[in-house]
Design a protein around this motif. Structure first.
Motif, PDB file in Angstrom:
ATOM      1  N   VAL A   6      14.750  -8.066  -3.737  1.00 36.05           N
ATOM      2  CA  VAL A   6      15.018  -7.568  -2.381  1.00 36.05           C
ATOM      3  C   VAL A   6      15.215  -8.721  -1.400  1.00 36.05           C
ATOM      4  N   ALA A   7      14.490  -9.813  -1.588  1.00 33.62           N
ATOM      5  CA  ALA A   7      14.617 -10.959  -0.692  1.00 33.62           C
ATOM      6  C   ALA A   7      16.037 -11.514  -0.687  1.00 33.62           C
ATOM      7  N   PHE A   8      16.752 -11.341  -1.799  1.00 27.34           N
ATOM      8  CA  PHE A   8      18.105 -11.901  -1.915  1.00 27.34           C
ATOM      9  C   PHE A   8      19.203 -10.869  -1.644  1.00 27.34           C
ATOM     10  N   VAL A   9      19.001  -9.636  -2.090  1.00 20.01           N
ATOM     11  CA  VAL A   9      20.068  -8.639  -1.956  1.00 20.01           C
ATOM     12  C   VAL A   9      19.767  -7.586  -0.901  1.00 20.01           C
ATOM     13  N   LEU A  10      18.520  -7.573  -0.370  1.00 18.80           N
ATOM     14  CA  LEU A  10      18.084  -6.775   0.777  1.00 18.80           C
ATOM     15  C   LEU A  10      17.962  -5.282   0.492  1.00 18.80           C
ATOM     16  N   GLN A  11      18.898  -4.707  -0.194  1.00 21.91           N
ATOM     17  CA  GLN A  11      18.872  -3.268  -0.437  1.00 21.91           C
ATOM     18  C   GLN A  11      17.953  -2.944  -1.620  1.00 21.91           C
ATOM     19  N   ILE A  12      16.968  -2.077  -1.363  1.00 22.62           N
ATOM     20  CA  ILE A  12      15.988  -1.749  -2.403  1.00 22.62           C
ATOM     21  C   ILE A  12      16.647  -1.087  -3.616  1.00 22.62           C
ATOM     22  N   PRO A  13      17.539  -0.112  -3.465  1.00 27.25           N
ATOM     23  CA  PRO A  13      18.177   0.477  -4.655  1.00 27.25           C
ATOM     24  C   PRO A  13      18.929  -0.558  -5.491  1.00 27.25           C
TER      25      PRO A  13
ATOM     26  N   LEU B  78      20.394 -14.181  -8.713  1.00 26.33           N
ATOM     27  CA  LEU B  78      21.233 -15.174  -8.052  1.00 26.33           C
ATOM     28  C   LEU B  78      22.714 -14.931  -8.293  1.00 26.33           C
ATOM     29  N   GLN B  79      23.046 -14.234  -9.369  1.00 24.39           N
ATOM     30  CA  GLN B  79      24.448 -13.865  -9.586  1.00 24.39           C
ATOM     31  C   GLN B  79      24.953 -12.965  -8.468  1.00 24.39           C
ATOM     32  N   ARG B  80      24.022 -12.186  -7.866  1.00 24.43           N
ATOM     33  CA  ARG B  80      24.426 -11.213  -6.836  1.00 24.43           C
ATOM     34  C   ARG B  80      24.043 -11.634  -5.421  1.00 24.43           C
ATOM     35  N   ALA B  81      23.360 -12.754  -5.267  1.00 21.81           N
ATOM     36  CA  ALA B  81      22.885 -13.171  -3.948  1.00 21.81           C
ATOM     37  C   ALA B  81      24.021 -13.642  -3.054  1.00 21.81           C
ATOM     38  N   GLN B  82      23.833 -13.455  -1.748  1.00 19.80           N
ATOM     39  CA  GLN B  82      24.758 -14.038  -0.780  1.00 19.80           C
ATOM     40  C   GLN B  82      24.632 -15.559  -0.844  1.00 19.80           C
ATOM     41  N   ARG B  83      25.750 -16.265  -0.671  1.00 19.64           N
ATOM     42  CA  ARG B  83      25.735 -17.720  -0.771  1.00 19.64           C
ATOM     43  C   ARG B  83      26.515 -18.354   0.372  1.00 19.64           C
TER      44      ARG B  83
ATOM     45  N   ARG C  48      19.236 -15.920   5.141  1.00 21.64           N
ATOM     46  CA  ARG C  48      19.059 -15.670   6.566  1.00 21.64           C
ATOM     47  C   ARG C  48      18.856 -14.193   6.884  1.00 21.64           C
ATOM     48  N   ALA C  49      19.550 -13.332   6.165  1.00 21.36           N
ATOM     49  CA  ALA C  49      19.448 -11.905   6.471  1.00 21.36           C
ATOM     50  C   ALA C  49      18.059 -11.348   6.213  1.00 21.36           C
ATOM     51  N   ALA C  50      17.241 -12.057   5.406  1.00 26.46           N
ATOM     52  CA  ALA C  50      15.878 -11.591   5.150  1.00 26.46           C
ATOM     53  C   ALA C  50      15.047 -11.554   6.423  1.00 26.46           C
ATOM     54  N   ALA C  51      15.452 -12.306   7.440  1.00 31.40           N
ATOM     55  CA  ALA C  51      14.706 -12.325   8.704  1.00 31.40           C
ATOM     56  C   ALA C  51      14.685 -10.959   9.377  1.00 31.40           C
ATOM     57  N   PHE C  52      15.658 -10.118   9.087  1.00 26.62           N
ATOM     58  CA  PHE C  52      15.709  -8.789   9.689  1.00 26.62           C
ATOM     59  C   PHE C  52      14.747  -7.811   9.026  1.00 26.62           C
ATOM     60  N   HIS C  53      14.115  -8.227   7.941  1.00 21.95           N
ATOM     61  CA  HIS C  53      13.291  -7.305   7.161  1.00 21.95           C
ATOM     62  C   HIS C  53      11.826  -7.723   7.101  1.00 21.95           C
TER      63      HIS C  53
ATOM     64  N   ILE D 104      13.771 -13.350  15.214  1.00 25.91           N
ATOM     65  CA  ILE D 104      14.700 -13.226  14.082  1.00 25.91           C
ATOM     66  C   ILE D 104      15.507 -14.506  13.912  1.00 25.91           C
ATOM     67  N   ASN D 105      15.962 -15.068  15.025  1.00 20.21           N
ATOM     68  CA  ASN D 105      16.728 -16.314  14.944  1.00 20.21           C
ATOM     69  C   ASN D 105      15.901 -17.438  14.338  1.00 20.21           C
ATOM     70  N   GLU D 106      14.638 -17.541  14.762  1.00 21.84           N
ATOM     71  CA  GLU D 106      13.774 -18.595  14.245  1.00 21.84           C
ATOM     72  C   GLU D 106      13.494 -18.387  12.756  1.00 21.84           C
ATOM     73  N   LEU D 107      13.220 -17.140  12.381  1.00 18.10           N
ATOM     74  CA  LEU D 107      12.957 -16.851  10.973  1.00 18.10           C
ATOM     75  C   LEU D 107      14.207 -17.095  10.124  1.00 18.10           C
ATOM     76  N   ALA D 108      15.366 -16.708  10.648  1.00 17.40           N
ATOM     77  CA  ALA D 108      16.609 -16.902   9.904  1.00 17.40           C
ATOM     78  C   ALA D 108      16.861 -18.385   9.646  1.00 17.40           C
ATOM     79  N   ASP D 109      16.624 -19.198  10.654  1.00 19.45           N
ATOM     80  CA  ASP D 109      16.789 -20.643  10.481  1.00 19.45           C
ATOM     81  C   ASP D 109      15.828 -21.174   9.425  1.00 19.45           C
ATOM     82  N   PHE D 110      14.587 -20.676   9.468  1.00 15.86           N
ATOM     83  CA  PHE D 110      13.590 -21.144   8.515  1.00 15.86           C
ATOM     84  C   PHE D 110      13.925 -20.689   7.096  1.00 15.86           C
ATOM     85  N   PHE D 111      14.252 -19.405   6.943  1.00 16.62           N
ATOM     86  CA  PHE D 111      14.569 -18.894   5.615  1.00 16.62           C
ATOM     87  C   PHE D 111      15.805 -19.556   5.032  1.00 16.62           C
ATOM     88  N   ASP D 112      16.727 -19.963   5.907  1.00 20.54           N
ATOM     89  CA  ASP D 112      17.937 -20.605   5.417  1.00 20.54           C
ATOM     90  C   ASP D 112      17.631 -21.950   4.766  1.00 20.54           C
TER      91      ASP D 112
END
Length: 286
Positions: A133-140, A179-184, A193-198, A215-223
Motif C-alpha cells: 500500500v505504501a507504494f501503490v496506495l490502493q488497498i485492492p 516495485l514493478q508496479r510502483a510509481q517512479r 510522495r503520494a503516501a503523504a496523503f494517507h 502533507i508537503n513536508e511529509l511528501a518531501d521526507f517520504f521522497d
C-alpha cells in the motif's frame, strides 16, 4: 535445456503478469533439463508452439498448452492457473475467453498447499499488504499484488525451501512484484510522495492550510526514501510508513535482528543526511 539450444529471451511485449509466471516456468524447464524435442514429445504440442509459449511471443497462450508443460514438469497447477488468468486479463482477454480455455482442462488435483507455506502466508499477508500500500496506495491493488506474490511463491516453493531462508526468499519476491508496479521518478527511483496523503497525522489536522503544509513536508521526507539502498528502503518503509514495531521487522524481511538494527541505523543516518542536503542544497557534505 540439456542437449538443445539455449532458450531465447522472453519477449519484451509480454506483460508484467505474463512475465511473472513465465520466468519460473522457464526455470522449471531448465531445472528438469528438458529439450524442446522432449517437451514436444511429452506434451503433444509441436516444438514451435512450445518455443512460442516459453518465449512469450505472438498471442497469449491458452491454458491447455500452458498446463501441459506444468503437468510434465510436476509443478503445482492451481497457483499457475490463477497467474495465467491474471496475465490473460492483462492481455485484454475477457472473462468468457478465460473461462472457455480453463474449461478445456476440466480437472485438476485438489489444491493442497504445503503446511509451511500456509503458515507463512497467514502470518505475513497483513504486513506484506501494508508494504505494498505504501507504494501503490490502493488497498485492492496492494492485495492483488500480495496474492500474486503468494501464488508465485507456491509455484516456486521447491526453490524457496532450498534457499537459505524461506522468509527472505518470500520477501524478495514481494519486493520485486511491488516495485514493478510502483510509481517512479524519471531516474528510476521509487516515488513515495503520494503516501503523504494517507498518513494518520495529516488526516487528523482540521485546518486546511496546516494540513496542506504537513502533507508537503511529509511528501518531501517520504521522497527521500527513494534514495536509500533496497534493504534500507524496506526497513524504513515498514517502520516509518507502515508503523511496524522494530521487533517484528526481522521476521517480516527474513533478516537477523542485528542486521535489521544496522540497516535501520544506517537508513536513519542517510535520511538525515539527505534531509540536510534537501533543506540546504549548498551544505558541504563529506
Amino acid at each position: 535445456m540439456r542437449r538443445g539450444r539455449k532458450q531465447q529471451p522472453v519477449s519484451r511485449e509480454a506483460g508484467l503478469c505474463h512475465q511473472a509466471w513465465l520466468g519460473p516456468l522457464r526455470d522449471g524447464v531448465n531445472a528438469a533439463g528438458y529439450t524442446l524435442d522432449q517437451l514436444a514429445s511429452r506434451t503433444g504440442y509441436s516444438k514451435t508452439r512450445i518455443s512460442t509459449l516459453l518465449r512469450g511471443v505472438e498471442s497469449y497462450p491458452t491454458w491447455r498448452i500452458t498446463y501441459s508443460v506444468v503437468h510434465v514438469l510436476g509443478l503445482p497447477a492451481w497457483p499457475l492457473r490463477r497467474l495465467w488468468a491474471a496475465g490473460a486479463r492483462e492481455a485484454d482477454k475477457n472473462q468468457r475467453w478465460i473461462d472457455k480455455h480453463i474449461g478445456e482442462v476440466p480437472y485438476l488435483q485438489p489444491e493442497l498447499q504445503p503446511v509451511a507455506y500456509r503458515a507463512l502466508k497467514d502470518s505475513m499477508t497483513m504486513h506484506y499488504t501494508e508494504y505494498a500500500v505504501a507504494f501503490v496506495l490502493q488497498i485492492p491493488r496492494a492485495r492483488w499484488i500480495v496474492a500474486e506474490t503468494f501464488d508465485l511463491l507456491w509455484f516456486r516453493w521447491a526453490d524457496a525451501v532450498r534457499s537459505p531462508d524461506v522468509r527472505r526468499y518470500a520477501w524478495l519476491l514481494l519486493r520485486d512484484r511491488v516495485l514493478q508496479r510502483a510509481q517512479r521518478h524519471d531516474d528510476g527511483r521509487p516515488d513515495l510522495r503520494a503516501a503523504a496523503f494517507h498518513t494518520v497525522v495529516q488526516s487528523n489536522i482540521e485546518d486546511p492550510g496546516a494540513r496542506f503544509e504537513e502533507i508537503n513536508e511529509l511528501a518531501d521526507f517520504f521522497d527521500l526514501f527513494g534514495h536509500l539502498p533496497p534493504d534500507q528502503l524496506d526497513i524504513s518503509v515498514l517502520r516509518y510508513l507502515c508503523g511496524l514495531d522494530a521487533d517484528v521487522l526481522p521476521v517480516v524481511v527474513g533478516l537477523s535482528p542485528a542486521r535489521v538494527h544496522t540497516l535501520d541505523h544506517h537508513a536513519r543516518g542517510a535520511l538525515e543526511h539527505l534531509r540536510l542536503r534537501h533543506d540546504d542544497p549548498g551544505v558541504i557534505t563529506p
